[in-house]
Design a protein around this motif. Structure first.
Motif, PDB file in Angstrom:
ATOM      1  N   PHE A 170     -36.772  92.682   1.833  1.00  0.00           N
ATOM      2  CA  PHE A 170     -35.594  92.380   2.638  1.00  0.00           C
ATOM      3  C   PHE A 170     -34.732  91.300   1.993  1.00  0.00           C
ATOM      4  O   PHE A 170     -33.500  91.380   2.022  1.00  0.00           O
ATOM      5  N   GLN A 171     -35.374  90.277   1.387  1.00  0.00           N
ATOM      6  CA  GLN A 171     -34.600  89.212   0.750  1.00  0.00           C
ATOM      7  C   GLN A 171     -33.644  89.770  -0.302  1.00  0.00           C
ATOM      8  O   GLN A 171     -32.566  89.224  -0.532  1.00  0.00           O
ATOM      9  N   GLN A 172     -34.005  90.875  -0.943  1.00  0.00           N
ATOM     10  CA  GLN A 172     -33.156  91.481  -1.964  1.00  0.00           C
ATOM     11  C   GLN A 172     -32.218  92.549  -1.385  1.00  0.00           C
ATOM     12  O   GLN A 172     -31.022  92.541  -1.640  1.00  0.00           O
ATOM     13  N   LEU A 173     -32.773  93.478  -0.604  1.00  0.00           N
ATOM     14  CA  LEU A 173     -31.937  94.567  -0.092  1.00  0.00           C
ATOM     15  C   LEU A 173     -30.947  94.105   0.966  1.00  0.00           C
ATOM     16  O   LEU A 173     -30.079  94.875   1.380  1.00  0.00           O
ATOM     17  N   GLY A 201     -30.309  83.640   9.863  1.00  0.00           N
ATOM     18  CA  GLY A 201     -29.755  84.137   8.611  1.00  0.00           C
ATOM     19  C   GLY A 201     -29.547  85.639   8.600  1.00  0.00           C
ATOM     20  O   GLY A 201     -28.496  86.133   8.173  1.00  0.00           O
ATOM     21  N   SER A 202     -30.544  86.405   9.055  1.00  0.00           N
ATOM     22  CA  SER A 202     -30.435  87.867   9.010  1.00  0.00           C
ATOM     23  C   SER A 202     -29.333  88.375   9.932  1.00  0.00           C
ATOM     24  O   SER A 202     -28.540  89.249   9.548  1.00  0.00           O
ATOM     25  N   LEU A 203     -29.258  87.834  11.153  1.00  0.00           N
ATOM     26  CA  LEU A 203     -28.213  88.280  12.080  1.00  0.00           C
ATOM     27  C   LEU A 203     -26.837  87.809  11.617  1.00  0.00           C
ATOM     28  O   LEU A 203     -25.849  88.569  11.678  1.00  0.00           O
ATOM     29  N   ALA A 224     -28.462  80.971   1.776  1.00  0.00           N
ATOM     30  CA  ALA A 224     -29.071  79.787   1.182  1.00  0.00           C
ATOM     31  C   ALA A 224     -29.828  78.960   2.205  1.00  0.00           C
ATOM     32  O   ALA A 224     -30.781  78.251   1.866  1.00  0.00           O
ATOM     33  N   THR A 225     -29.421  79.043   3.463  1.00  0.00           N
ATOM     34  CA  THR A 225     -30.076  78.278   4.515  1.00  0.00           C
ATOM     35  C   THR A 225     -31.293  79.006   5.068  1.00  0.00           C
ATOM     36  O   THR A 225     -32.112  78.406   5.757  1.00  0.00           O
ATOM     37  N   SER A 226     -31.446  80.274   4.768  1.00  0.00           N
ATOM     38  CA  SER A 226     -32.482  81.062   5.437  1.00  0.00           C
ATOM     39  C   SER A 226     -33.296  81.925   4.488  1.00  0.00           C
ATOM     40  O   SER A 226     -34.337  81.486   3.974  1.00  0.00           O
ATOM     41  N   LEU A 227     -32.837  83.118   4.215  1.00  0.00           N
ATOM     42  CA  LEU A 227     -33.638  84.089   3.475  1.00  0.00           C
ATOM     43  C   LEU A 227     -34.017  83.615   2.074  1.00  0.00           C
ATOM     44  O   LEU A 227     -35.126  83.899   1.601  1.00  0.00           O
ATOM     45  N   ALA A 228     -33.123  82.909   1.409  1.00  0.00           N
ATOM     46  CA  ALA A 228     -33.392  82.517   0.026  1.00  0.00           C
ATOM     47  C   ALA A 228     -34.612  81.606  -0.091  1.00  0.00           C
ATOM     48  O   ALA A 228     -35.587  81.946  -0.766  1.00  0.00           O
ATOM     49  N   PRO A 229     -34.632  80.426   0.564  1.00  0.00           N
ATOM     50  CA  PRO A 229     -35.794  79.554   0.405  1.00  0.00           C
ATOM     51  C   PRO A 229     -36.969  79.920   1.303  1.00  0.00           C
ATOM     52  O   PRO A 229     -38.131  79.812   0.889  1.00  0.00           O
ATOM     53  N   VAL A 230     -36.702  80.343   2.529  1.00  0.00           N
ATOM     54  CA  VAL A 230     -37.775  80.505   3.508  1.00  0.00           C
ATOM     55  C   VAL A 230     -38.680  81.687   3.160  1.00  0.00           C
ATOM     56  O   VAL A 230     -39.892  81.650   3.399  1.00  0.00           O
ATOM     57  N   THR A 231     -38.124  82.736   2.567  1.00  0.00           N
ATOM     58  CA  THR A 231     -38.956  83.860   2.140  1.00  0.00           C
ATOM     59  C   THR A 231     -40.019  83.400   1.150  1.00  0.00           C
ATOM     60  O   THR A 231     -41.195  83.767   1.270  1.00  0.00           O
ATOM     61  N   TRP A 232     -39.624  82.573   0.180  1.00  0.00           N
ATOM     62  CA  TRP A 232     -40.591  82.070  -0.805  1.00  0.00           C
ATOM     63  C   TRP A 232     -41.634  81.187  -0.135  1.00  0.00           C
ATOM     64  O   TRP A 232     -42.821  81.228  -0.485  1.00  0.00           O
TER      65      TRP A 232
END
Length: 448
Positions: free
Chosen positions: A260-263, A321-323, A357-365
């Motif tokens: 999801f972080q990529q798609l 972030g997703s919404l 940058a506030t959500s999916l980028a760092p939090v996924t890792w």
């Protein structure tokens, strides 16, 4: 007798986390350099949309191989040797790309760079998670994302400055990647091995010495006891073991979040900035300037994420972030479709970058490094990260073709739908992890 309170050597933990996180800088460099170099590479190698997508995505194919190698290597030999190898591969491949005489050689060198990036993208956050106490783990793992975005920003600035130096500017853009790679290599040599891997390998005295540098005696005793408990009757570190029934819930979450972080689509903004802004009439100078603006916003809001990830938590940030991305993409697609000005497009692109940058980028890792058991963490993170890079390849390979077929706006309607699906998955399957030890999370996620 009353136990002493747990105390940490925060400066030491931060120092070794920063050194390990330099692997993220290499990730950011190779991720961003292609955006500034593409206008030159199109002319140098006469690229059509298919070759443009494959050239861009060849990094991801190398990353997938690098993740698989790093996962097994990390569990057999430790985290540190893989980081050393990643730095060396990256330095050599940067020089190789700069000296490439034809398209085939360039793609081979970019694939090799991907091996180094893939290894670092998996090992750096895993190492940081394993040396960081629970109270500061989210922030410290987010340092890896900070160095990624710092690498993106510095690379975009260098690309912007080199753009007017002639048709061979792209060679300097890639070749300069050897500098941070060598600095990373020097730094990694100084790092201690992960205490959790040392415990798993039976090297208890070495693990004790590393833990003693991280915290006081009470911290050492509690951490050793918790690690030892999770290693009793632990499965062997093999890919088959990651698919056993008890681990599947963690694996499902790890793979889905990685994909999801990529798609979610944001990386077409990073990699194809020039294509998007060319579609609204921006010249080359404006296109490269937008890459710099994206880098600045990315950096600022990554700092916001680091501030909030251990306060607000992982799950709320991912939901917001997703919404937020879904809504922003719908508006962006509409204005691109209706010929909006470059200024309006820029505002919407920067808003999307801020949300990501506030959500999916760092939090996924952060989540990927937290949810797998100690005994198979290397292999588990490897599978999730391979899935991430596979999704990245699909994304960047298909965008030039989709943009040519549907217009630059078309793919963003698709990315909006994916973000809505991601929101539903996070709400249903992702539980909060802030403030918990890796060992406590192992029990909760394996039984979840």
């Amino acid at each position: 007798m009353i136990d002493k309170p747990i105390q940490y050597n925060g400066g030491y933990v931060l120092g070794i986390s920063l050194i390990s996180a330099l692997g993220g800088y290499l990730f950011g460099f190779d991720f961003a350099v292609i955006s500034g170099a593409l206008p030159f590479l199109r002319a140098e190698f006469l690229l059509d949309v298919w070759w443009e997508g494959f050239l861009t995505g060849s990094l991801a194919l190398g990353c997938m191989l690098g993740c698989m190698v790093a996962g097994k290597m990390a569990d057999l030999y430790g985290r540190k040797p893989g980081l050393v190898l990643a730095a060396a591969i990256f330095a050599l491949s940067s020089i190789g790309m700069a000296l490439s005489g034809n398209l085939s050689v360039f793609i081979i060198m970019r694939f090799a760079a991907g091996i180094g990036v893939g290894m670092a993208s998996m090992l750096s956050p895993m190492y940081i998670a394993e040396v960081s106490p629970a109270e500061m783990r989210g922030r410290n793992v987010s340092i890896n994302q900070l160095t990624i975005v710092f690498g993106i920003l510095i690379t975009n600035l260098i690309n912007y400055m080199l753009a007017d130096t002639g048709p061979d500017a792209w060679r300097w853009m890639f070749g300069l990647g050897a500098v941070p790679a060598v600095l990373f290599l020097i730094g990694v040599i100084w790092l201690p091995e992960s205490p959790r891997w040392l415990m798993k390998a039976g090297q208890h005295e070495k693990a004790n010495r590393v833990l003693a540098k991280i915290g006081n005696e009470h911290f050492v005793e509690m951490t050793q006891a918790a690690i030892q408990k999770t290693l009793v009757a632990a499965p062997k570190a093999s890919y088959a073991d990651v698919f056993q029934k008890t681990v599947r819930p963690a694996l499902l979450v790890g793979i889905t979040l990685a994909v999801f972080q990529q798609l979610c689509g944001i990386n077409v903004v990073f990699n194809y900035t020039s294509t998007i802004f060319e579609s609204v009439g921006a010249d080359l100078d404006r296109q490269l300037f937008e890459t710099v603006a994206i880098g600045v916003v990315n950096l600022v809001f990554t700092l916001v994420a680091m501030w909030q990830v251990d306060k607000l938590g992982r799950r709320p940030l991912m939901l917001i972030g997703s919404l937020g991305l879904a809504v922003t993409y719908l508006v962006l697609a509409f204005v691109l479709q209706n010929g909006a000005s470059a200024g309006i497009v820029s505002l919407l692109v920067l808003a999307a970058i801020a949300l990501y940058a506030t959500s999916l980028a760092p939090v996924t890792w952060v989540l990927i490094t937290e949810i797998f058991p100690n005994s198979i963490r290397g292999v588990g993170i490897s599978i999730a990260t391979v899935s991430l890079w596979g999704a990245y390849f699909v994304l960047v390979f298909t965008f030039p073709v989709l943009a040519k077929t549907l217009g630059a706006y078309g793919p963003f309607y698709l990315y909006a739908a994916i973000c809505l699906l991601g929101f539903v998955f996070i709400k249903a399957k992702v539980t909060e992890t802030k403030g918990q030890t890796l060992e406590n999370l192992e029990e909760s996620y394996i039984k979840h």
